[in-house]
Design a protein around this motif. Structure first.
Motif, PDB file in Angstrom:
ATOM      1  N   PRO A   1       0.827  -1.209   0.000  1.00  0.00           N
ATOM      2  CA  PRO A   1       0.000   0.000   0.000  1.00  0.00           C
ATOM      3  C   PRO A   1       0.857   1.252   0.000  1.00  0.00           C
ATOM      4  N   GLY A   2       0.422   2.269  -0.734  1.00  0.00           N
ATOM      5  CA  GLY A   2       1.202   3.499  -0.857  1.00  0.00           C
ATOM      6  C   GLY A   2       1.551   4.116   0.479  1.00  0.00           C
ATOM      7  N   LEU A   3       0.659   4.003   1.462  1.00  0.00           N
ATOM      8  CA  LEU A   3       0.897   4.617   2.765  1.00  0.00           C
ATOM      9  C   LEU A   3       2.020   3.930   3.538  1.00  0.00           C
ATOM     10  N   LEU A   4       2.450   2.771   3.083  1.00  0.00           N
ATOM     11  CA  LEU A   4       3.475   2.009   3.805  1.00  0.00           C
ATOM     12  C   LEU A   4       4.746   1.803   2.984  1.00  0.00           C
ATOM     13  N   GLN A   5       4.859   2.466   1.859  1.00  0.00           N
ATOM     14  CA  GLN A   5       6.021   2.275   0.985  1.00  0.00           C
ATOM     15  C   GLN A   5       7.221   3.104   1.425  1.00  0.00           C
TER      16      GLN A   5
ATOM     17  N   GLN B   1      -2.403   2.512  15.234  1.00  0.00           N
ATOM     18  CA  GLN B   1      -3.478   2.790  14.277  1.00  0.00           C
ATOM     19  C   GLN B   1      -3.387   1.938  13.014  1.00  0.00           C
ATOM     20  N   VAL B   2      -2.437   0.999  12.982  1.00  0.00           N
ATOM     21  CA  VAL B   2      -2.250   0.153  11.797  1.00  0.00           C
ATOM     22  C   VAL B   2      -2.494  -1.312  12.156  1.00  0.00           C
ATOM     23  N   ARG B   3      -3.318  -1.968  11.371  1.00  0.00           N
ATOM     24  CA  ARG B   3      -3.561  -3.409  11.525  1.00  0.00           C
ATOM     25  C   ARG B   3      -3.185  -4.058  10.193  1.00  0.00           C
ATOM     26  N   LEU B   4      -2.149  -4.868  10.224  1.00  0.00           N
ATOM     27  CA  LEU B   4      -1.617  -5.473   9.006  1.00  0.00           C
ATOM     28  C   LEU B   4      -1.729  -6.990   9.098  1.00  0.00           C
ATOM     29  N   GLN B   5      -2.309  -7.597   8.061  1.00  0.00           N
ATOM     30  CA  GLN B   5      -2.452  -9.055   8.023  1.00  0.00           C
ATOM     31  C   GLN B   5      -2.017  -9.591   6.662  1.00  0.00           C
TER      32      GLN B   5
ATOM     33  N   VAL C   1      16.216  -3.064  -1.882  1.00  0.00           N
ATOM     34  CA  VAL C   1      15.006  -2.254  -1.739  1.00  0.00           C
ATOM     35  C   VAL C   1      13.912  -3.070  -1.071  1.00  0.00           C
ATOM     36  N   MET C   2      13.781  -4.317  -1.488  1.00  0.00           N
ATOM     37  CA  MET C   2      12.726  -5.165  -0.943  1.00  0.00           C
ATOM     38  C   MET C   2      12.967  -5.478   0.533  1.00  0.00           C
ATOM     39  N   ALA C   3      14.235  -5.688   0.892  1.00  0.00           N
ATOM     40  CA  ALA C   3      14.557  -5.979   2.287  1.00  0.00           C
ATOM     41  C   ALA C   3      14.176  -4.800   3.184  1.00  0.00           C
ATOM     42  N   ARG C   4      14.482  -3.589   2.737  1.00  0.00           N
ATOM     43  CA  ARG C   4      14.122  -2.400   3.525  1.00  0.00           C
ATOM     44  C   ARG C   4      12.609  -2.215   3.580  1.00  0.00           C
ATOM     45  N   GLN C   5      11.935  -2.581   2.488  1.00  0.00           N
ATOM     46  CA  GLN C   5      10.482  -2.437   2.473  1.00  0.00           C
ATOM     47  C   GLN C   5       9.828  -3.392   3.466  1.00  0.00           C
ATOM     48  N   LEU C   6      10.319  -4.594   3.556  1.00  0.00           N
ATOM     49  CA  LEU C   6       9.767  -5.550   4.515  1.00  0.00           C
ATOM     50  C   LEU C   6       9.991  -5.059   5.949  1.00  0.00           C
ATOM     51  N   GLU C   7      11.151  -4.469   6.199  1.00  0.00           N
ATOM     52  CA  GLU C   7      11.417  -3.900   7.515  1.00  0.00           C
ATOM     53  C   GLU C   7      10.435  -2.773   7.823  1.00  0.00           C
ATOM     54  N   ARG C   8      10.160  -1.959   6.803  1.00  0.00           N
ATOM     55  CA  ARG C   8       9.218  -0.854   6.975  1.00  0.00           C
ATOM     56  C   ARG C   8       7.825  -1.378   7.314  1.00  0.00           C
ATOM     57  N   LEU C   9       7.401  -2.464   6.690  1.00  0.00           N
ATOM     58  CA  LEU C   9       6.099  -3.048   6.998  1.00  0.00           C
ATOM     59  C   LEU C   9       6.016  -3.489   8.453  1.00  0.00           C
ATOM     60  N   ILE C  10       7.089  -4.080   8.943  1.00  0.00           N
ATOM     61  CA  ILE C  10       7.107  -4.537  10.330  1.00  0.00           C
ATOM     62  C   ILE C  10       7.027  -3.339  11.280  1.00  0.00           C
TER      63      ILE C  10
ATOM     64  N   ASP D   1       1.002 -13.083  13.944  1.00  0.00           N
ATOM     65  CA  ASP D   1       1.601 -14.091  13.073  1.00  0.00           C
ATOM     66  C   ASP D   1       2.053 -13.473  11.747  1.00  0.00           C
ATOM     67  N   SER D   2       1.358 -12.442  11.315  1.00  0.00           N
ATOM     68  CA  SER D   2       1.745 -11.774  10.072  1.00  0.00           C
ATOM     69  C   SER D   2       3.108 -11.114  10.214  1.00  0.00           C
ATOM     70  N   LEU D   3       3.369 -10.511  11.382  1.00  0.00           N
ATOM     71  CA  LEU D   3       4.684  -9.927  11.626  1.00  0.00           C
ATOM     72  C   LEU D   3       5.784 -10.973  11.518  1.00  0.00           C
ATOM     73  N   ASP D   4       5.562 -12.116  12.135  1.00  0.00           N
ATOM     74  CA  ASP D   4       6.531 -13.208  12.070  1.00  0.00           C
ATOM     75  C   ASP D   4       6.716 -13.689  10.624  1.00  0.00           C
ATOM     76  N   TYR D   5       5.606 -13.746   9.883  1.00  0.00           N
ATOM     77  CA  TYR D   5       5.668 -14.224   8.498  1.00  0.00           C
ATOM     78  C   TYR D   5       6.479 -13.285   7.641  1.00  0.00           C
ATOM     79  N   ILE D   6       6.255 -11.975   7.809  1.00  0.00           N
ATOM     80  CA  ILE D   6       7.007 -10.981   7.044  1.00  0.00           C
ATOM     81  C   ILE D   6       8.495 -11.055   7.410  1.00  0.00           C
ATOM     82  N   ALA D   7       8.766 -11.182   8.691  1.00  0.00           N
ATOM     83  CA  ALA D   7      10.157 -11.281   9.130  1.00  0.00           C
ATOM     84  C   ALA D   7      10.816 -12.523   8.550  1.00  0.00           C
ATOM     85  N   GLY D   8      10.076 -13.621   8.483  1.00  0.00           N
ATOM     86  CA  GLY D   8      10.629 -14.853   7.912  1.00  0.00           C
ATOM     87  C   GLY D   8      10.967 -14.698   6.433  1.00  0.00           C
ATOM     88  N   ILE D   9      10.116 -14.028   5.692  1.00  0.00           N
ATOM     89  CA  ILE D   9      10.394 -13.772   4.264  1.00  0.00           C
ATOM     90  C   ILE D   9      11.633 -12.898   4.148  1.00  0.00           C
TER      91      ILE D   9
END
Length: 286
Positions: free
Chosen positions: A123-127, A204-208, A188-197, A274-282
């Motif tokens: 999502p643009g708000l999280l890029q 105010q953010v719920r990410l699944q 770039v992708m590695a930093r983006q995954l960190e940003r998502l976490i 669990d989504s946080l763990d999943y993103i971290a695993g990727i």
């Protein structure tokens, strides 16, 4: 389905009609209060014609509407430039932003909450800046460098809604493809995954995440956004993006269908923890 400006006029008209009805006024009586002909009030309430912010202000004053948040929202729907802080900053980019994108940003800036399903990109708000640049370059191939830079700045400026005094409540369901698609290269992708976490830890953010193992799901037909407003649910709207335009769905049946779809997607997705763990695993190469 309608384009943004038409939906905004209809929503504005419906809300003004509801405010008048609560006072027990006919359209003719309302017109006399502000010195208009009855037909003008009717055209405004049906969304048949555009309306100036000054006219909306006259009606709100006549109806005794003092709620500042509701007044600002209705004036925004009329195209008002009023408002401070994060509101209306995008007008400086009129030269590079298509009207549908400006409409989207204006709704985003005023919404209380945003629910979004993303199946292809973050999502643009999280890029991150680098991710946003890579996505924008792919989407507007051939654009001059200065326009590309401006579009990236707009993408980043939009993120202020998450840091505002009353931040936007963001609920996002991401298909696993969003996390696996290598945009901009490994770094770039590695930093983006960190940003998502990081973002997922904001209150105010719920990410699944919806993993591939979930199989086919109701959102497989494409991404969508649902905007909700604190003053009135009658202004809620669903936005569908296409290559050259955006479509806005405002009917009660459409809103109910997409709201139910999003609830179903949240049920089948991993929990936020669990989504946080999943993103971290990727990110770790799992």
């Amino acid at each position: 389905m309608q384009h943004g400006p038409a939906v905004r006029r209809r929503k504005l008209g419906a809300e003004l009609r509801a405010l008048r009805a609560r006072l027990g006024l006919t359209s003719g009586e309302a017109a006399r209060l502000v010195g208009w002909h009855q037909s003008k009030v009717s055209r405004i309430e049906t969304g048949a014609s555009g309306v100036k912010p000054t006219d909306v202000r006259l009606l709100l004053d006549a109806y005794g509407v003092e709620d500042p948040e509701l007044r600002e929202l209705l004036l925004m729907l009329a195209g008002s430039d009023e408002g401070g802080g994060r509101h209306h900053w995008w007008h400086a980019y009129r030269g590079v932003l298509p009207p549908t994108y400006r409409d989207f940003i204006s709704l985003e800036s005023q919404a209380r909450a945003m629910r979004t399903l993303e199946t292809s990109v973050v999502p643009g708000l999280l890029q991150t800046r680098e991710y946003a640049r890579a996505v924008t370059r792919a989407a507007v191939a051939g654009q001059p460098q200065d326009q590309l830079d401006a579009l990236v700045e707009v993408r980043l400026a939009r993120q202020e809604v998450l840091r505002a005094e009353r931040p936007l409540e963001l609920s996002a369901v991401l298909d696993e493809a969003v996390l696996r698609r290598e945009v901009g290269g490994p770094g770039v992708m590695a930093r983006q995954l960190e940003r998502l976490i990081e973002a997922a830890r904001l209150p105010q953010v719920r990410l699944q995440v919806l993993p591939f193992a979930s199989g086919a799901h109701i959102g497989i037909t494409g991404p969508f956004v649902i905007f909700s407003f604190s003053s009135t649910s009658d202004l809620d709207v669903v936005v569908l993006d296409h290559l050259t335009s955006s479509l806005y769905l405002e009917r009660k049946e459409d809103l109910e269908a997409y709201t139910e779809a999003f609830t179903t997607l949240q049920f089948h997705a991993l929990s936020p923890e669990d989504s946080l763990d999943y993103i971290a695993g990727i990110g770790d190469g799992a």
